[in-house]
Motif scaffolding. Structure first.
Motif, mmCIF file in Angstrom:
data_model
loop_
_atom_site.group_PDB
_atom_site.id
_atom_site.type_symbol
_atom_site.label_atom_id
_atom_site.label_comp_id
_atom_site.label_asym_id
_atom_site.label_seq_id
_atom_site.Cartn_x
_atom_site.Cartn_y
_atom_site.Cartn_z
ATOM 1 N N THR A 190 45.418 28.116 33.864
ATOM 2 C CA THR A 190 45.888 26.762 34.187
ATOM 3 C C THR A 190 44.755 25.759 34.371
ATOM 4 O O THR A 190 45.003 24.584 34.634
ATOM 5 C CB THR A 190 46.720 26.781 35.491
ATOM 6 O OG1 THR A 190 45.893 27.335 36.523
ATOM 7 C CG2 THR A 190 47.976 27.617 35.348
ATOM 8 N N ARG A 191 43.529 26.207 34.286
ATOM 9 C CA ARG A 191 42.394 25.328 34.598
ATOM 10 C C ARG A 191 42.327 24.135 33.623
ATOM 11 O O ARG A 191 42.755 24.230 32.472
ATOM 12 C CB ARG A 191 41.100 26.131 34.534
ATOM 13 C CG ARG A 191 40.829 26.856 33.219
ATOM 14 C CD ARG A 191 40.179 26.132 32.118
ATOM 15 N NE ARG A 191 38.877 25.644 32.367
ATOM 16 C CZ ARG A 191 37.771 26.356 32.134
ATOM 17 N NH1 ARG A 191 37.847 27.569 31.641
ATOM 18 N NH2 ARG A 191 36.606 25.811 32.345
ATOM 19 N N ARG A 192 41.764 23.027 34.115
ATOM 20 C CA ARG A 192 41.480 21.890 33.232
ATOM 21 C C ARG A 192 40.084 22.068 32.668
ATOM 22 O O ARG A 192 39.253 22.723 33.278
ATOM 23 C CB ARG A 192 41.539 20.584 34.029
ATOM 24 C CG ARG A 192 42.942 20.221 34.484
ATOM 25 C CD ARG A 192 42.932 18.939 35.314
ATOM 26 N NE ARG A 192 42.242 19.082 36.593
ATOM 27 C CZ ARG A 192 41.273 18.283 37.029
ATOM 28 N NH1 ARG A 192 40.850 17.264 36.294
ATOM 29 N NH2 ARG A 192 40.712 18.462 38.212
ATOM 30 N N PHE A 193 39.799 21.470 31.511
ATOM 31 C CA PHE A 193 38.481 21.646 30.888
ATOM 32 C C PHE A 193 37.529 20.514 31.254
ATOM 33 O O PHE A 193 36.995 20.465 32.337
ATOM 34 C CB PHE A 193 38.616 21.851 29.376
ATOM 35 C CG PHE A 193 38.916 23.296 29.060
ATOM 36 C CD1 PHE A 193 37.887 24.209 28.871
ATOM 37 C CD2 PHE A 193 40.216 23.752 29.010
ATOM 38 C CE1 PHE A 193 38.146 25.553 28.645
ATOM 39 C CE2 PHE A 193 40.495 25.089 28.778
ATOM 40 C CZ PHE A 193 39.453 25.986 28.585
ATOM 41 N N ASP A 194 37.330 19.546 30.360
ATOM 42 C CA ASP A 194 36.281 18.550 30.581
ATOM 43 C C ASP A 194 36.604 17.661 31.788
ATOM 44 O O ASP A 194 37.777 17.418 32.097
ATOM 45 C CB ASP A 194 36.117 17.681 29.331
ATOM 46 C CG ASP A 194 35.638 18.518 28.158
ATOM 47 O OD1 ASP A 194 35.241 19.672 28.386
ATOM 48 O OD2 ASP A 194 35.675 18.027 27.020
ATOM 49 N N PRO A 195 35.566 17.142 32.466
ATOM 50 C CA PRO A 195 35.828 16.235 33.586
ATOM 51 C C PRO A 195 36.577 14.987 33.133
ATOM 52 O O PRO A 195 36.328 14.484 32.039
ATOM 53 C CB PRO A 195 34.425 15.860 34.073
ATOM 54 C CG PRO A 195 33.436 16.614 33.268
ATOM 55 C CD PRO A 195 34.136 17.359 32.202
#
Ligand code: FAD
Length: 383
Positions: free
Chosen positions: A288-293
């Protein structure tokens, strides 16, 4: 069903080193990964990792990083690839606040460890620190530790070289193949992947942030996965950040943030410098993590960096990476609680890369001798 003496599941920093050292000893070994390493989904990407010999997190780690440096130098000599860059390293701390990776008095512990292992270093007074590194906005009461043998390792290249060497030495490598389940029966482990069934005498689970999912409770609950962002910035005076003048740094300030760290301009005047902090408030999962800031994160980080390195010109790019941490930030290198022939290996508490080559070698030795190498015997599951 394919049969090997040992199967290494997960070919990041840890698994690629272990696979290489098992293959180098003529062992029948297969490495499996759900993706094709090096990749950007786990914990071993982002172009650089800090390495330093005097380990403030605990003197017991220092023999591991010393050995890793030797092993990387050997690998470089063998392959002609540059992995380890000893550009020097600086720890800056204000005497009032010095906790990092779960330890108090990080700066003093680093100095003590350097003295214990006779690691060349300098202790820098606040005035000397200011004189040598005018690019930092110092308050004037910070002290410094400078270690010439510190620097950075290139994680993607390190993984690629270890895997390529392992293959050349006879290891079987299957990528884009996911371990689905494993079961020990008697002296053997049966593994089911997304493609095939395997049988092995030993299994090493070096699965990074995915690893805890193969543990029973309560061991699963000892780990938390956090997303950590990495940012590259262009500076006004890029020449000051050339690796010949600017070391890697770890700064434990007494304001705004627990820790900020960075690297010199390794890609020349247009590549920027990589700077990051750590956060442990927001947990995530590999799925579920997000990638780029996002924009808000970039704005916040730009403002923060300006407080410490005022010559920030503009944000260039960013990415994120996963920490898998235990509460006290210690590694876990231990038999699986339910399967005696399965080893669970997690050095991913934000400071594991520098030790990975030595851990891989020690694990390979342990598999061959049937006895856990003493270099890695002090990392059981938390109680
Ligand atoms: C932002 C950040 C900064 C860091 N900075 C430093 C630093 O400066 N210095 C330092 O020493 N350390 C640092 N670290 C820590 C270090 O990078 C990690 O300890 C190390 O990379 C962890 O490697 P790993 O092999 O455990 O995990 P990974 O590299 O994530 O490898 C795990 C592998 O397992 C595979 N896998 C997972 N599940 C399965 C499955 N079911 N089947 C098949 N394959 C599977 C994954 O695809 C992956 O390739 C940092 C970490 C991060 C995230």
């Amino acid at each position: 069903m394919q049969t090997f003496q040992t199967i290494v599941v997960g070919l990041g920093a840890m698994g690629s080193a272990t696979l290489y050292h098992l293959a180098a000893r003529g062992h029948s070994v297969c490495g499996l990964d759900q993706f094709s390493p090096p990749h950007r989904f786990g914990s071993s990407h982002g172009e650089t990792r800090i390495t330093r010999l005097a380990i403030g997190e605990g003197a017991e780690y220092t023999p591991l990083v010393i050995r890793s440096h030797e092993l990387w130098r050997q690998l470089e000599a063998k392959t002609g690839e540059k992995i380890l860059h000893q550009v020097g390293g600086l720890v800056i701390a204000n005497r009032h606040k010095q906790a990092s990776h779960g330890v108090q008095d990080f700066l003093q512990r680093t100095i003590d460890t350097a003295q214990q292992f006779q690691i060349p270093h300098e202790v820098l007074s606040p005035a000397e620190l200011k004189r040598r590194y005018p690019m930092f906005q110092l308050r004037g009461d910070e002290s410094g530790y400078y270690e010439p043998s510190a620097g950075y390792v290139c994680p993607e290249k390190c993984l690629a070289v270890q895997l390529q060497q392992a293959r050349q030495l006879g290891a079987t490598i299957h990528v884009n193949e996911k371990l689905v389940s494993l079961q020990q029966s008697g002296d053997h482990i049966h593994l089911q992947t997304s493609r095939e069934e395997y049988r092995a005498e030993n299994v090493i689970l070096s699965m990074g942030a995915w690893g805890p999912s193969l543990l029973p409770q309560p061991q699963q609950g000892f780990f938390q996965v956090t997303r950590q962002c990495l940012y590259w910035f262009e500076m006004e005076d890029m020449a000051c950040y050339d690796p010949s003048r600017f070391p890697i740094f770890i700064w434990l300030p007494d304001r705004l943030i627990d820790m900020i760290y960075g690297f010199p301009a390794i890609d020349g005047p247009y590549g920027g410098i990589k700077i990051a902090t750590e956060q442990f408030d927001e947990t995530t999962t590999p799925e579920t993590r997000r990638f780029d800031p996002d924009r808000a994160e970039v704005n916040r980080m730009t403002e923060l960096v300006r407080e410490f390195l005022p010559s920030v010109k503009r944000y260039l790019r960013g990415t994120s990476c996963l920490y898998t941490s235990t509460a006290n930030f210690r590694f876990v290198i231990s038999q699986h609680p339910e399967h005696s022939r399965v080893w669970f290996v997690s050095p991913c508490s934000g400071h594991g890369f520098k030790h990975s080559a030595a851990i891989g070698e020690a694990l390979a030795q342990s598999i061959l001798t049937g006895k856990l190498d003493e270099k890695i015997s002090g990392f059981p599951f938390p109680q």
